[in-house]
Design an enzyme around this catalytic site. Sequence first.
Site, mmCIF file in Angstrom:
data_model
loop_
_atom_site.group_PDB
_atom_site.id
_atom_site.type_symbol
_atom_site.label_atom_id
_atom_site.label_comp_id
_atom_site.label_asym_id
_atom_site.label_seq_id
_atom_site.Cartn_x
_atom_site.Cartn_y
_atom_site.Cartn_z
ATOM 1 N N CYS A 9 10.201 28.219 15.415
ATOM 2 C CA CYS A 9 10.224 26.755 15.408
ATOM 3 C C CYS A 9 8.773 26.260 15.355
ATOM 4 O O CYS A 9 7.832 27.059 15.375
ATOM 5 C CB CYS A 9 10.963 26.206 16.627
ATOM 6 S SG CYS A 9 10.051 26.279 18.175
ATOM 7 N N HIS A 69 2.151 3.369 -4.276
ATOM 8 C CA HIS A 69 1.588 4.388 -5.174
ATOM 9 C C HIS A 69 2.225 5.749 -4.947
ATOM 10 O O HIS A 69 2.079 6.650 -5.767
ATOM 11 C CB HIS A 69 0.069 4.477 -5.028
ATOM 12 C CG HIS A 69 -0.395 5.271 -3.848
ATOM 13 N ND1 HIS A 69 -0.184 4.863 -2.557
ATOM 14 C CD2 HIS A 69 -1.032 6.450 -3.772
ATOM 15 C CE1 HIS A 69 -0.702 5.766 -1.728
ATOM 16 N NE2 HIS A 69 -1.210 6.732 -2.442
ATOM 17 N N SER A 83 0.817 -1.226 0.000
ATOM 18 C CA SER A 83 0.000 0.000 0.000
ATOM 19 C C SER A 83 0.849 1.274 0.000
ATOM 20 O O SER A 83 0.313 2.368 -0.071
ATOM 21 C CB SER A 83 -0.914 0.009 1.221
ATOM 22 O OG SER A 83 -0.134 -0.009 2.396
ATOM 23 N N CYS A 88 -16.221 0.165 11.103
ATOM 24 C CA CYS A 88 -15.506 1.170 10.297
ATOM 25 C C CYS A 88 -14.244 0.494 9.748
ATOM 26 O O CYS A 88 -14.199 -0.726 9.654
ATOM 27 C CB CYS A 88 -15.190 2.419 11.119
ATOM 28 S SG CYS A 88 -14.001 2.119 12.420
ATOM 29 N N CYS A 141 12.435 27.371 21.569
ATOM 30 C CA CYS A 141 13.488 28.276 21.108
ATOM 31 C C CYS A 141 13.620 29.510 21.986
ATOM 32 O O CYS A 141 14.625 30.224 21.893
ATOM 33 C CB CYS A 141 13.358 28.613 19.635
ATOM 34 S SG CYS A 141 11.871 29.437 19.168
ATOM 35 N N CYS A 196 -2.256 8.910 6.754
ATOM 36 C CA CYS A 196 -2.665 8.662 5.368
ATOM 37 C C CYS A 196 -3.479 7.377 5.287
ATOM 38 O O CYS A 196 -4.368 7.227 4.459
ATOM 39 C CB CYS A 196 -1.442 8.536 4.475
ATOM 40 S SG CYS A 196 -0.535 10.072 4.340
ATOM 41 N N ASN A 205 3.520 12.022 12.052
ATOM 42 C CA ASN A 205 2.841 12.039 13.358
ATOM 43 C C ASN A 205 3.344 13.188 14.224
ATOM 44 O O ASN A 205 4.499 13.611 14.127
ATOM 45 C CB ASN A 205 3.022 10.689 14.077
ATOM 46 C CG ASN A 205 4.482 10.365 14.311
ATOM 47 O OD1 ASN A 205 5.066 10.805 15.295
ATOM 48 N ND2 ASN A 205 5.092 9.621 13.394
HETATM 49 N N1 LIG Z 1 9.757 8.604 14.831
HETATM 50 C C1 LIG Z 1 10.001 8.128 13.599
HETATM 51 N N2 LIG Z 1 11.216 7.641 13.295
HETATM 52 C C2 LIG Z 1 11.497 7.163 12.057
HETATM 53 N N3 LIG Z 1 10.592 7.139 11.069
HETATM 54 C C3 LIG Z 1 9.366 7.605 11.322
HETATM 55 C C4 LIG Z 1 9.001 8.122 12.591
HETATM 56 N N4 LIG Z 1 7.702 8.506 12.548
HETATM 57 C C5 LIG Z 1 7.277 8.228 11.297
HETATM 58 N N5 LIG Z 1 8.258 7.687 10.562
HETATM 59 C C6 LIG Z 1 8.197 7.224 9.167
HETATM 60 O O1 LIG Z 1 7.721 8.269 8.358
HETATM 61 C C7 LIG Z 1 7.134 7.700 7.193
HETATM 62 C C8 LIG Z 1 5.899 8.473 6.866
HETATM 63 O O2 LIG Z 1 5.436 7.985 5.652
HETATM 64 P P1 LIG Z 1 3.938 8.086 5.185
HETATM 65 O O3 LIG Z 1 3.345 9.334 5.730
HETATM 66 O O4 LIG Z 1 3.927 7.950 3.705
HETATM 67 O O5 LIG Z 1 3.186 6.910 5.950
HETATM 68 P P2 LIG Z 1 3.314 5.326 6.051
HETATM 69 O O6 LIG Z 1 3.358 5.030 7.504
HETATM 70 O O7 LIG Z 1 4.410 4.788 5.211
HETATM 71 O O8 LIG Z 1 1.994 4.827 5.338
HETATM 72 P P3 LIG Z 1 0.527 4.512 5.823
HETATM 73 O O9 LIG Z 1 0.081 5.656 6.731
HETATM 74 O O10 LIG Z 1 -0.240 4.450 4.548
HETATM 75 O O11 LIG Z 1 0.639 3.194 6.523
HETATM 76 C C9 LIG Z 1 6.865 6.234 7.485
HETATM 77 O O12 LIG Z 1 7.707 5.438 6.684
HETATM 78 C C10 LIG Z 1 7.191 6.091 8.958
HETATM 79 O O13 LIG Z 1 7.746 4.834 9.286
#
Ligand SMILES: Nc1ncnc2c1ncn2[C@@H]1O[C@H](COP(=O)(O)OP(=O)(O)OP(=O)(O)O)[C@@H](O)[C@H]1O
Length: 390
Positions: free
Chosen positions: A170, A70, A67, A348, A248, A187, A129
């Site tokens: 910041c 794309h 997934s 859901c 900051c 996503c 996140n």
């Molecule tokens: N604290 C972190 N340390 C390292 N990588 C991170 C951290 N938080 C998020 N990531 C990485 O950031 C990327 C964000 O990618 P993206 O937003 O495309 O989401 P995804 O997790 O790959 O996909 P989906 O939400 O569809 O499962 C991910 O590969 C995730 O593992």
Amino acid sequence: MLPLKDYRRYGRQMILEGFGLPGQVKLKEASVVVVGAGGLGCPALQYLAASGIGRIGVIDHDVVELSNLHRQILHTETTIGTPKALSAAKALSVINQQLKVEAVVQSLSPTNATKLLATYDVILDCTDNAPTRYLLSDVAVALKKPLVSGAAQRFEGQLCIYNYGENGPCYRCLFPKPPAQETVGTCEETGILGTVTGVIGNLQALETIKIIVGLKDQAPSLLLFDALRTPPFRSIKLRKKKPACAACGSGEKTRGMIDNTDYVQFCGGPPANWVERGLVPGSAETRISTKDLHRILATEVLTLIDVRPRTEYGICHLPNSLNIPLNELVSNPKAAMPEGAKDIYILCRLGNDSQIAADALREVSTAPVKDIIGGLVSWARDVDSSFPIY
Ligand SMILES: Nc1ncnc2c1ncn2[C@@H]1O[C@H](COP(=O)(O)OP(=O)(O)OP(=O)(O)O)[C@@H](O)[C@H]1O
């Protein structure tokens, strides 16, 4: 200054006014680190590698999934299951053999962040996140490094450069408090058009190159992109950094703050898919598993409400389920109540929205209302592996 073949390779950008040989040398001597090799990280990395940057770090703890493909364009069908940092690093070394790539298969956390990011000139936030966004911002402040931050969801994206120049704000200057949990989603939950992450990730690479070469002005701004609007871009001028900012504004104390902050808790607790991860056990009276639902469906007549948006319901749904999207149900639960419903079960995608819907229906329903733990993703995993949830 540069090997002869570099003049040919990078010549088209070197002849640009303000770029020149000094610009290319600066790129070669520069190092950047990209946190997150996903939707934003892949296009950003791809252009950074091609531009002639000398050293690139890639940090991601996750593995490539079908997934992702794309939009996470450095990964391929053959790298499914491989750590994203390694898959990306391999693709980058094919793009540019001169590049020094450092892949780190780890989650960035308060304990490792300062060490992992300290040796790079520019940091790119390509994650998805809030806890990581705050952590990255605090570390960028502590290390005095610019942070090129991107975000994308659905058809929209944002771009901002934090902690840049004399007085650049910041992330905490703009967002001292994290957004409410229910207003953010990944996503996976909200959907994303692959090319939207391409636009924002590419802009992150562009701004990084401008910073390194010395083409970036110091006026802070936030760029908003909406693929469905004409024109799709809007830019908002930002104020300078806030003297009262917890990060900051506190000078050298920021380092201590990183050690003492629980970023997940600060952002409102467990991650959005906490039900999926089984972090919060449900009560048997109000929640059931998909396996139990499967059993009950075989013998009982019940009212099954699927609260996903119509588009998602149109892609796949369980037979005999009614579609009442969450926003409609919550805005008027009484009107949404199916006539003569006896036992109501709410479904859901992941098991979060169904809890909100079940709470709203309980206010108006005399019939018992239960929500289904883990939603249709759990149905596909535990009951019917041919169910086409994505
Ligand atoms: N604290 C972190 N340390 C390292 N990588 C991170 C951290 N938080 C998020 N990531 C990485 O950031 C990327 C964000 O990618 P993206 O937003 O495309 O989401 P995804 O997790 O790959 O996909 P989906 O939400 O569809 O499962 C991910 O590969 C995730 O593992």
